[in-house]
Scaffold this motif. Structure first.
Motif, PDB file in Angstrom:
ATOM      1  N   LEU A 150      -7.367  13.533   5.281  1.00 50.23           N
ATOM      2  CA  LEU A 150      -6.880  12.288   4.692  1.00 50.23           C
ATOM      3  C   LEU A 150      -5.349  12.225   4.687  1.00 50.23           C
ATOM      4  N   GLN A 151      -4.707  13.342   4.403  1.00 43.24           N
ATOM      5  CA  GLN A 151      -3.249  13.391   4.378  1.00 43.24           C
ATOM      6  C   GLN A 151      -2.673  13.087   5.759  1.00 43.24           C
ATOM      7  N   VAL A 152      -3.292  13.623   6.802  1.00 41.30           N
ATOM      8  CA  VAL A 152      -2.833  13.375   8.176  1.00 41.30           C
ATOM      9  C   VAL A 152      -2.979  11.896   8.511  1.00 41.30           C
ATOM     10  N   ILE A 153      -4.106  11.314   8.132  1.00 41.27           N
ATOM     11  CA  ILE A 153      -4.351   9.899   8.398  1.00 41.27           C
ATOM     12  C   ILE A 153      -3.313   9.032   7.673  1.00 41.27           C
ATOM     13  N   GLN A 154      -3.038   9.353   6.410  1.00 42.10           N
ATOM     14  CA  GLN A 154      -2.059   8.574   5.629  1.00 42.10           C
ATOM     15  C   GLN A 154      -0.653   8.693   6.223  1.00 42.10           C
ATOM     16  N   GLU A 155      -0.247   9.901   6.571  1.00 36.92           N
ATOM     17  CA  GLU A 155       1.078  10.102   7.156  1.00 36.92           C
ATOM     18  C   GLU A 155       1.192   9.384   8.497  1.00 36.92           C
ATOM     19  N   THR A 156       0.103   9.405   9.256  1.00 40.27           N
ATOM     20  CA  THR A 156       0.088   8.733  10.547  1.00 40.27           C
ATOM     21  C   THR A 156       0.211   7.227  10.374  1.00 40.27           C
ATOM     22  N   LYS A 157      -0.485   6.687   9.386  1.00 38.01           N
ATOM     23  CA  LYS A 157      -0.400   5.252   9.126  1.00 38.01           C
ATOM     24  C   LYS A 157       1.016   4.853   8.711  1.00 38.01           C
ATOM     25  N   CYS A 158       1.672   5.702   7.931  1.00 37.19           N
ATOM     26  CA  CYS A 158       3.063   5.428   7.534  1.00 37.19           C
ATOM     27  C   CYS A 158       3.988   5.427   8.753  1.00 37.19           C
ATOM     28  N   LEU A 159       3.819   6.410   9.620  1.00 36.53           N
ATOM     29  CA  LEU A 159       4.623   6.466  10.851  1.00 36.53           C
ATOM     30  C   LEU A 159       4.358   5.244  11.723  1.00 36.53           C
ATOM     31  N   GLY A 195       8.924   5.854  25.568  1.00 37.71           N
ATOM     32  CA  GLY A 195       7.490   5.945  25.322  1.00 37.71           C
ATOM     33  C   GLY A 195       7.051   5.311  24.023  1.00 37.71           C
ATOM     34  N   TYR A 196       7.782   4.299  23.562  1.00 38.02           N
ATOM     35  CA  TYR A 196       7.521   3.684  22.265  1.00 38.02           C
ATOM     36  C   TYR A 196       6.069   3.239  22.135  1.00 38.02           C
ATOM     37  N   ARG A 197       5.585   2.527  23.130  1.00 35.32           N
ATOM     38  CA  ARG A 197       4.211   2.020  23.104  1.00 35.32           C
ATOM     39  C   ARG A 197       3.212   3.179  23.091  1.00 35.32           C
ATOM     40  N   SER A 198       3.488   4.214  23.863  1.00 32.10           N
ATOM     41  CA  SER A 198       2.593   5.380  23.901  1.00 32.10           C
ATOM     42  C   SER A 198       2.514   6.072  22.551  1.00 32.10           C
ATOM     43  N   PHE A 199       3.656   6.200  21.880  1.00 25.34           N
ATOM     44  CA  PHE A 199       3.667   6.803  20.550  1.00 25.34           C
ATOM     45  C   PHE A 199       2.794   5.986  19.599  1.00 25.34           C
ATOM     46  N   GLN A 200       2.928   4.670  19.667  1.00 28.62           N
ATOM     47  CA  GLN A 200       2.134   3.806  18.798  1.00 28.62           C
ATOM     48  C   GLN A 200       0.639   3.953  19.086  1.00 28.62           C
ATOM     49  N   GLU A 201       0.291   4.008  20.357  1.00 26.46           N
ATOM     50  CA  GLU A 201      -1.125   4.126  20.727  1.00 26.46           C
ATOM     51  C   GLU A 201      -1.723   5.439  20.236  1.00 26.46           C
ATOM     52  N   VAL A 202      -0.992   6.527  20.398  1.00 28.80           N
ATOM     53  CA  VAL A 202      -1.486   7.835  19.958  1.00 28.80           C
ATOM     54  C   VAL A 202      -1.622   7.868  18.438  1.00 28.80           C
ATOM     55  N   LEU A 203      -0.640   7.328  17.744  1.00 26.37           N
ATOM     56  CA  LEU A 203      -0.715   7.283  16.282  1.00 26.37           C
ATOM     57  C   LEU A 203      -1.899   6.438  15.822  1.00 26.37           C
ATOM     58  N   GLN A 204      -2.179   5.361  16.528  1.00 26.52           N
ATOM     59  CA  GLN A 204      -3.319   4.515  16.179  1.00 26.52           C
ATOM     60  C   GLN A 204      -4.631   5.287  16.321  1.00 26.52           C
ATOM     61  N   VAL A 205      -4.746   6.066  17.394  1.00 22.41           N
ATOM     62  CA  VAL A 205      -5.951   6.878  17.606  1.00 22.41           C
ATOM     63  C   VAL A 205      -6.119   7.891  16.469  1.00 22.41           C
ATOM     64  N   ILE A 206      -5.036   8.543  16.105  1.00 25.53           N
ATOM     65  CA  ILE A 206      -5.086   9.531  15.019  1.00 25.53           C
ATOM     66  C   ILE A 206      -5.442   8.861  13.696  1.00 25.53           C
ATOM     67  N   ALA A 207      -4.843   7.682  13.447  1.00 24.75           N
ATOM     68  CA  ALA A 207      -5.092   6.963  12.183  1.00 24.75           C
ATOM     69  C   ALA A 207      -6.552   6.540  12.052  1.00 24.75           C
ATOM     70  N   GLU A 208      -7.222   6.316  13.166  1.00 25.75           N
ATOM     71  CA  GLU A 208      -8.623   5.870  13.137  1.00 25.75           C
ATOM     72  C   GLU A 208      -9.612   7.029  13.255  1.00 25.75           C
ATOM     73  N   ASP A 209      -9.114   8.234  13.429  1.00 21.70           N
ATOM     74  CA  ASP A 209      -9.968   9.417  13.609  1.00 21.70           C
ATOM     75  C   ASP A 209     -10.393   9.956  12.235  1.00 21.70           C
ATOM     76  N   MET A 210     -11.610   9.701  11.865  1.00 20.91           N
ATOM     77  CA  MET A 210     -12.110  10.114  10.550  1.00 20.91           C
ATOM     78  C   MET A 210     -12.367  11.622  10.451  1.00 20.91           C
ATOM     79  N   THR A 211     -12.205  12.350  11.552  1.00 20.46           N
ATOM     80  CA  THR A 211     -12.342  13.809  11.481  1.00 20.46           C
ATOM     81  C   THR A 211     -11.037  14.458  11.014  1.00 20.46           C
ATOM     82  N   GLN A 212      -9.957  13.679  10.963  1.00 19.32           N
ATOM     83  CA  GLN A 212      -8.664  14.190  10.507  1.00 19.32           C
ATOM     84  C   GLN A 212      -8.652  14.261   8.979  1.00 19.32           C
TER      85      GLN A 212
END
Length: 110
Positions: A32-41, A13-30
């Motif tokens: 800031l720490q979650v967004i940063q950690e998601t971007k690192c992942l 599910g490599y591509r799926s993991f990337q897609e979900v992380l991208q959604v989280i990284a762009e979600d401004m309701t998250q």
């Protein structure tokens, strides 16, 4: 066994993991720490070597898991167990030789 399942899930599910992380990284309701950690992942998952390693470990752990399950069978005969372990050893020898050949080919191309 947990590493086997998690590695298989990541590999398949490599591509799926990337897609979900991208959604989280762009979600401004998250947060800031979650967004940063998601971007690192996401950055780590985008590296080619991590894609290759996920596939490599999925194959290796799949083979080990199969042998492990067979060895735990109550009715397994000693000769079968020995053959399974020998086949696992052969598997690693072949993987090692292929790895060495790939490294050698890359060095020649440089």
């Amino acid at each position: 066994m947990a590493r086997y399942y998690s590695t298989m899930a990541l590999s398949k599910g490599y591509r799926s993991f990337q897609e979900v992380l991208q959604v989280i990284a762009e979600d401004m309701t998250q947060k800031l720490q979650v967004i940063q950690e998601t971007k690192c992942l996401l950055k780590d998952l985008s590296k080619k070597e991590n894609t290759i390693m996920a596939g490599f470990w999925a194959v290796v752990l799949s083979r080990i898991n199969g042998v492990n399950k067979s060895l735990q069978m109550i009715s397994i005969k000693l000769q079968i167990a020995v053959n399974l372990l020998k086949s696992l050893l052969d598997f690693f020898k072949i993987r090692n030789e292929k790895c060495f050949m790939n490294v050698k080919e890359r060095q020649i191309r440089k």
